[in-house]
Motif scaffolding. Sequence first.
Motif, PDB file in Angstrom:
ATOM      1  N   TYR A 257      34.796  46.899  33.706  1.00  0.00           N
ATOM      2  CA  TYR A 257      33.356  46.662  33.512  1.00  0.00           C
ATOM      3  C   TYR A 257      33.050  45.171  33.582  1.00  0.00           C
ATOM      4  N   ILE A 258      33.852  44.368  32.899  1.00  0.00           N
ATOM      5  CA  ILE A 258      33.666  42.913  32.907  1.00  0.00           C
ATOM      6  C   ILE A 258      33.777  42.371  34.329  1.00  0.00           C
ATOM      7  N   ASP A 259      34.764  42.853  35.060  1.00  0.00           N
ATOM      8  CA  ASP A 259      34.981  42.379  36.430  1.00  0.00           C
ATOM      9  C   ASP A 259      33.797  42.714  37.332  1.00  0.00           C
ATOM     10  N   GLU A 260      33.242  43.900  37.157  1.00  0.00           N
ATOM     11  CA  GLU A 260      32.114  44.324  37.997  1.00  0.00           C
ATOM     12  C   GLU A 260      30.802  43.685  37.548  1.00  0.00           C
ATOM     13  N   MET A 261      30.589  43.622  36.256  1.00  0.00           N
ATOM     14  CA  MET A 261      29.329  43.099  35.738  1.00  0.00           C
ATOM     15  C   MET A 261      29.182  41.609  36.035  1.00  0.00           C
ATOM     16  N   TRP A 262      30.268  40.862  35.906  1.00  0.00           N
ATOM     17  CA  TRP A 262      30.228  39.419  36.142  1.00  0.00           C
ATOM     18  C   TRP A 262      31.098  39.048  37.347  1.00  0.00           C
ATOM     19  N   HIS A 263      30.893  39.782  38.429  1.00  0.00           N
ATOM     20  CA  HIS A 263      31.718  39.578  39.624  1.00  0.00           C
ATOM     21  C   HIS A 263      31.562  38.191  40.229  1.00  0.00           C
ATOM     22  N   ALA A 264      30.421  37.569  39.982  1.00  0.00           N
ATOM     23  CA  ALA A 264      30.175  36.244  40.554  1.00  0.00           C
ATOM     24  C   ALA A 264      30.720  35.130  39.670  1.00  0.00           C
ATOM     25  N   SER A 265      31.179  35.468  38.481  1.00  0.00           N
ATOM     26  CA  SER A 265      31.697  34.463  37.552  1.00  0.00           C
ATOM     27  C   SER A 265      33.221  34.479  37.544  1.00  0.00           C
ATOM     28  N   GLY A 266      33.820  33.310  37.699  1.00  0.00           N
ATOM     29  CA  GLY A 266      35.274  33.216  37.619  1.00  0.00           C
ATOM     30  C   GLY A 266      35.975  33.989  38.732  1.00  0.00           C
ATOM     31  N   PRO A 267      37.299  33.959  38.711  1.00  0.00           N
ATOM     32  CA  PRO A 267      38.073  34.675  39.732  1.00  0.00           C
ATOM     33  C   PRO A 267      38.006  36.181  39.517  1.00  0.00           C
ATOM     34  N   PRO A 268      38.179  36.965  40.593  1.00  0.00           N
ATOM     35  CA  PRO A 268      38.178  38.421  40.430  1.00  0.00           C
ATOM     36  C   PRO A 268      39.392  38.877  39.628  1.00  0.00           C
ATOM     37  N   ILE A 269      39.199  39.897  38.816  1.00  0.00           N
ATOM     38  CA  ILE A 269      40.304  40.446  38.031  1.00  0.00           C
ATOM     39  C   ILE A 269      41.074  41.478  38.846  1.00  0.00           C
ATOM     40  N   LEU A 270      40.346  42.338  39.523  1.00  0.00           N
ATOM     41  CA  LEU A 270      40.964  43.316  40.429  1.00  0.00           C
ATOM     42  C   LEU A 270      40.852  42.825  41.868  1.00  0.00           C
ATOM     43  N   PRO A 271      41.870  43.090  42.695  1.00  0.00           N
ATOM     44  CA  PRO A 271      41.823  42.642  44.091  1.00  0.00           C
ATOM     45  C   PRO A 271      40.680  43.315  44.850  1.00  0.00           C
ATOM     46  N   SER A 272      40.186  42.644  45.873  1.00  0.00           N
ATOM     47  CA  SER A 272      39.119  43.221  46.699  1.00  0.00           C
ATOM     48  C   SER A 272      39.669  44.243  47.690  1.00  0.00           C
ATOM     49  N   ASP A 273      40.913  44.065  48.105  1.00  0.00           N
ATOM     50  CA  ASP A 273      41.527  45.005  49.039  1.00  0.00           C
ATOM     51  C   ASP A 273      41.769  46.351  48.339  1.00  0.00           C
ATOM     52  N   PRO A 274      41.321  47.459  48.923  1.00  0.00           N
ATOM     53  CA  PRO A 274      41.451  48.774  48.267  1.00  0.00           C
ATOM     54  C   PRO A 274      42.890  49.150  47.923  1.00  0.00           C
TER      55      PRO A 274
END
Length: 264
Positions: free
Chosen positions: A75-92
């Motif tokens: 949820y944190i990664d998706e809600m604040w996707h523009a803040s800081g580095p991504p937590i989960l990789p973008s590649d599926p």
Amino acid sequence: MAVEEEVKLIGGWESAYVARVRTALNLKGIPYEFLEEAFGKKSDLLLKSNPVHKKIPVLLHAGKPICESLIIIEYIDEMWHASGPPILPSDPYERATARLWAAYIDEKLSPTIGLFLRESNEESKKGAKDQIFVALLQLEEAFVESSKGKSFFGGDNIGFVDIVLGSCIAWLKAMDKFAGIKFLDEEKIPRLVEWAECFCSASVSRDVVPQTEVVVELSKAILAFRRVVVVAPSSPNDDVHFMLLLSSHVIDEMLIVVFSFTII
């Protein structure tokens, strides 16, 4: 931060699951209010916010509760996707792989740590110890493959698997002092040992991971109390006997929160 965007976290410093969420919030640079639960107790706010599991952590965002550590991190990664580095990789595929290893940690490593700490039977304790070593060796291989020579599972930055496994470090280190077993062994899992040092020294996690000495003392205190409660003789006084049984249940639940690392 506007009231409608307020972020609060219900948790306790001793909980590995709460440490995950705090690391994720720090990684994204999200300010939050930490609502610390008294150890072994459950506030009305917690029970209201998480009526299903009644356990920490609970993230309150704009007054809405989000429960279970892995769900909160996503949820944190998706809600604040523009803040800081991504937590989960973008590649599926890489994202699916990260979720796989996070699930492996919560299914194979974390509950076995709890079993090792709670078990008094020597044969069962040895079995748990062996399972922990097997899991760590598997994670060593996964780290070598995922990190591609960099510092973290997520590459240059801490990612999903780092956060999940990082929540176990304090307890793995504590068992060296508490039980004389060195799970983070440089000869057996050299890359994971290096990774653990990098994770603990990172700015987003170094103030979140509990100090080993504190964890050791907490472990001793809880387990000593549990032994006293469990071996206490049945009392002829029904009320006293009931309280002993109730205390045993409460202590077991406290151990689950701190040690067993069931997905919470």
